[in-house]
Write an enzyme that holds these catalytic residues in place. Structure first.
Site, PDB file in Angstrom:
ATOM      1  N   SER A  64      45.985 -15.647 -38.191  1.00  0.00           N
ATOM      2  CA  SER A  64      45.454 -16.183 -36.940  1.00  0.00           C
ATOM      3  C   SER A  64      44.549 -17.374 -37.229  1.00  0.00           C
ATOM      4  O   SER A  64      43.655 -17.279 -38.085  1.00  0.00           O
ATOM      5  CB  SER A  64      44.650 -15.111 -36.207  1.00  0.00           C
ATOM      6  OG  SER A  64      43.877 -15.711 -35.193  1.00  0.00           O
ATOM      7  N   GLY A  89      36.379 -12.126 -27.493  1.00  0.00           N
ATOM      8  CA  GLY A  89      35.295 -11.206 -27.114  1.00  0.00           C
ATOM      9  C   GLY A  89      34.534 -11.624 -25.869  1.00  0.00           C
ATOM     10  O   GLY A  89      33.400 -11.206 -25.661  1.00  0.00           O
ATOM     11  N   LEU A 103      37.994 -11.920 -21.504  1.00  0.00           N
ATOM     12  CA  LEU A 103      39.173 -12.519 -20.865  1.00  0.00           C
ATOM     13  C   LEU A 103      40.455 -11.954 -21.474  1.00  0.00           C
ATOM     14  O   LEU A 103      41.517 -12.560 -21.412  1.00  0.00           O
ATOM     15  CB  LEU A 103      39.138 -14.049 -20.983  1.00  0.00           C
ATOM     16  CG  LEU A 103      37.922 -14.717 -20.316  1.00  0.00           C
ATOM     17  CD1 LEU A 103      37.951 -16.221 -20.528  1.00  0.00           C
ATOM     18  CD2 LEU A 103      37.867 -14.400 -18.820  1.00  0.00           C
ATOM     19  N   SER A 121      41.466 -11.222 -24.711  1.00  0.00           N
ATOM     20  CA  SER A 121      42.142 -11.781 -25.877  1.00  0.00           C
ATOM     21  C   SER A 121      42.891 -10.669 -26.632  1.00  0.00           C
ATOM     22  O   SER A 121      43.972 -10.920 -27.182  1.00  0.00           O
ATOM     23  CB  SER A 121      41.157 -12.505 -26.795  1.00  0.00           C
ATOM     24  OG  SER A 121      40.081 -11.660 -27.107  1.00  0.00           O
ATOM     25  N   SER A 122      42.369  -9.451 -26.625  1.00  0.00           N
ATOM     26  CA  SER A 122      43.083  -8.372 -27.334  1.00  0.00           C
ATOM     27  C   SER A 122      44.394  -8.053 -26.640  1.00  0.00           C
ATOM     28  O   SER A 122      45.432  -7.904 -27.297  1.00  0.00           O
ATOM     29  CB  SER A 122      42.282  -7.077 -27.384  1.00  0.00           C
ATOM     30  OG  SER A 122      40.946  -7.310 -27.596  1.00  0.00           O
ATOM     31  N   ASP A 169      44.556  -5.051 -18.252  1.00  0.00           N
ATOM     32  CA  ASP A 169      44.590  -6.304 -19.016  1.00  0.00           C
ATOM     33  C   ASP A 169      45.995  -6.608 -19.524  1.00  0.00           C
ATOM     34  O   ASP A 169      46.493  -7.730 -19.397  1.00  0.00           O
ATOM     35  CB  ASP A 169      43.628  -6.213 -20.211  1.00  0.00           C
ATOM     36  CG  ASP A 169      42.218  -5.875 -19.776  1.00  0.00           C
ATOM     37  OD1 ASP A 169      41.942  -5.940 -18.575  1.00  0.00           O
ATOM     38  OD2 ASP A 169      41.405  -5.541 -20.651  1.00  0.00           O
ATOM     39  N   TYR A 213      31.772   1.535 -23.033  1.00  0.00           N
ATOM     40  CA  TYR A 213      32.958   1.652 -22.168  1.00  0.00           C
ATOM     41  C   TYR A 213      33.479   3.097 -22.200  1.00  0.00           C
ATOM     42  O   TYR A 213      33.735   3.710 -21.168  1.00  0.00           O
ATOM     43  CB  TYR A 213      34.028   0.677 -22.672  1.00  0.00           C
ATOM     44  CG  TYR A 213      35.287   0.636 -21.841  1.00  0.00           C
ATOM     45  CD1 TYR A 213      35.420  -0.272 -20.796  1.00  0.00           C
ATOM     46  CD2 TYR A 213      36.344   1.492 -22.094  1.00  0.00           C
ATOM     47  CE1 TYR A 213      36.576  -0.314 -20.025  1.00  0.00           C
ATOM     48  CE2 TYR A 213      37.509   1.458 -21.340  1.00  0.00           C
ATOM     49  CZ  TYR A 213      37.618   0.545 -20.315  1.00  0.00           C
ATOM     50  OH  TYR A 213      38.771   0.505 -19.551  1.00  0.00           O
TER      51      TYR A 213
HETATM   52  C1  GLA Z   1      38.413  -3.664 -19.828  1.00  0.00           C
HETATM   53  C2  GLA Z   1      39.604  -2.713 -19.923  1.00  0.00           C
HETATM   54  C3  GLA Z   1      40.353  -2.616 -18.588  1.00  0.00           C
HETATM   55  C4  GLA Z   1      39.394  -2.309 -17.440  1.00  0.00           C
HETATM   56  C5  GLA Z   1      38.189  -3.238 -17.480  1.00  0.00           C
HETATM   57  C6  GLA Z   1      37.135  -2.871 -16.469  1.00  0.00           C
HETATM   58  O1  GLA Z   1      38.860  -4.964 -19.618  1.00  0.00           O
HETATM   59  O2  GLA Z   1      40.488  -3.125 -20.934  1.00  0.00           O
HETATM   60  O3  GLA Z   1      41.372  -1.653 -18.678  1.00  0.00           O
HETATM   61  O4  GLA Z   1      39.010  -0.968 -17.467  1.00  0.00           O
HETATM   62  O5  GLA Z   1      37.559  -3.267 -18.753  1.00  0.00           O
HETATM   63  O6  GLA Z   1      37.628  -3.045 -15.190  1.00  0.00           O
END
Ligand code: GLA
Length: 382
Positions: free
Chosen positions: A65, A120, A123, A125-126, A170, A218
């Site tokens: 990368s 990070g 947005l 990126s993962s 995402d 999270y």
């Molecule tokens: C991260 C997670 C998503 C979602 C958001 C919060 O981006 O990857 O699945 O839970 O947080 O809305």
């Protein structure tokens, strides 16, 4: 494209067979609802990850990368795809996920990634990295996978092999985006509808803050929601309407779990209302819902931070801005603001000056183009 080809050649001394682009995403509203069986309203954006790849004879998978060029090429033997605690665990986990889904990858390959997504910053990126890997594997090994299956493989990779219990939003946005549209997704059923967003501008501001504990915080939020579900005796918080929730909320005996659950139930309804407002062209109502979402994330879900709160309040005070909120998982990252297209320039300069004065940092600011989902780009060798 040329830069991808020469990059690939320099690193792997061979020609790539195919290229793809997987976008990042910004979530307009519906935060922390996806893993609670609710609705989200993200859109794929013009920033994302490009990938060049080729199969190889040896039973080895190699990744490089540009964003982590100091780490050089990271190689995994195909027969032992174990985590190495580095960025390449994300793409390699997609191979493991596809193996688990019944699509064994039986030969080696080389992957070269180039990204214009800030890493990070919330947005995705993962997710873009995972979906880009999936698109390339599908092409290189002729796998009969749909875009949605690629999104699910990315989520499975992250949940099972990376240890982040993320929802589907995402990866779904990166795989399923559409030009000029946001996606109203029911994260429980995966049914979705595209909602046009053309007559107003979206601007992302990166606070530049990265919270090192974001992943564990999270997972904590998820656990608190699950505890609330057990007390309410429901399988998912978003199965409750606001009224049902208020009637039963006395069953939640823990004050923190109650706040978390209230955010989720309210946010789910706000998301549905916001999608309808967008369909009606009612940007002012949409903006109010964004503002309310931020307050709830700040006070009830407690995933904001000083810098995000500052940016949101600042944006809300700029004439022509309909609404603003933090976006993504939180604990740093970005805000998203919806505004009339003719105030974008004045918004950018107001935010830049005030943020610099207050935090002595220049924020990266991105006016957004709502983009299509991940796909192969022009091929070199067929
Ligand atoms: C991260 C997670 C998503 C979602 C958001 C919060 O981006 O990857 O699945 O839970 O947080 O809305």
């Amino acid at each position: 494209m040329n830069q991808l080809i020469s990059g690939f050649q320099n690193v792997f001394h061979d020609l790539p067979e195919a290229f793809c682009f997987a976008p990042g995403r910004v979530n307009l509203i519906g935060e922390h609802t996806d893993y609670n069986g609710g609705h989200v309203l993200p859109c794929a954006i013009h920033l994302g990850i490009r990938c060049a790849a080729a199969r190889r004879q040896e039973r080895i998978i190699r990744f490089f990368s540009e964003s982590f060029s100091d780490q050089g090429v990271i190689a995994y033997p195909l027969d032992r795809l174990m985590a190495k605690e580095c960025w390449a665990d994300y793409p390699v986990s997609v191979i493991r996920a596809l193996n688990a889904f019944g699509y064994p990858i039986n030969s080696g390959a080389d992957f070269y990634f180039s990204s214009d997504l800030p890493d990070g910053a919330g947005l995705s990126s993962s997710a873009a990295l995972e979906v880009a890997t999936g698109v390339m594997l599908r092409y290189l090994f002729s796998l009969p996978l749909t875009q949605q299956e690629l999104a699910l493989a990315g989520q499975f990779a992250e949940n099972r092999f990376i240890g982040v219990n993320c929802g589907i939003m995402d990866q779904f946005a990166s795989a399923m985006g559409k030009n000029g549209h946001a996606i109203l997704l029911n994260a429980h059923t995966l049914s979705y509808a595209y909602v046009p967003l053309e007559k107003a501008a979206l601007v992302i501001v990166n606070s530049g803050i990265r919270h090192s504990l974001a992943a564990s915080a999270y997972n904590d939020r998820r656990r608190e929601c699950e505890a609330a579900c057990r007390m309410l005796k429901v399988s998912a918080l978003c199965s409750l309407s606001r009224e049902e929730f208020e009637r039963r909320s006395g069953k939640i005996t823990d004050a923190t779990c109650l706040k978390r659950a209230r955010h989720v139930v309210d946010e789910n309804q706000r998301t549905l209302d916001a999608a309808q407002a967008l369909l009606n062209g009612d940007f002012s109502l949409f903006g109010q819902l964004m503002n309310a979402s931020h307050v709830s994330l700040r006070d009830d879900y407690e995933v904001s931070c000083e810098e995000l709160d500052f940016l949101v309040e600042l944006a809300q005070g700029v004439p022509g801005v309909y609404g603003s909120r933090m976006t993504g998982g939180g604990f740093g990252g970005c805000t998203v603001s919806l505004m009339s297209s003719d105030v974008v320039e004045s918004f950018i300069s107001a935010v830049r000056t005030a943020y610099r004065q207050r935090f002595h940092m220049t924020p990266a600011i991105y006016p957004v183009t709502l983009s299509a989902g991940a796909a192969l780009t022009e091929r070199v060798v067929d």
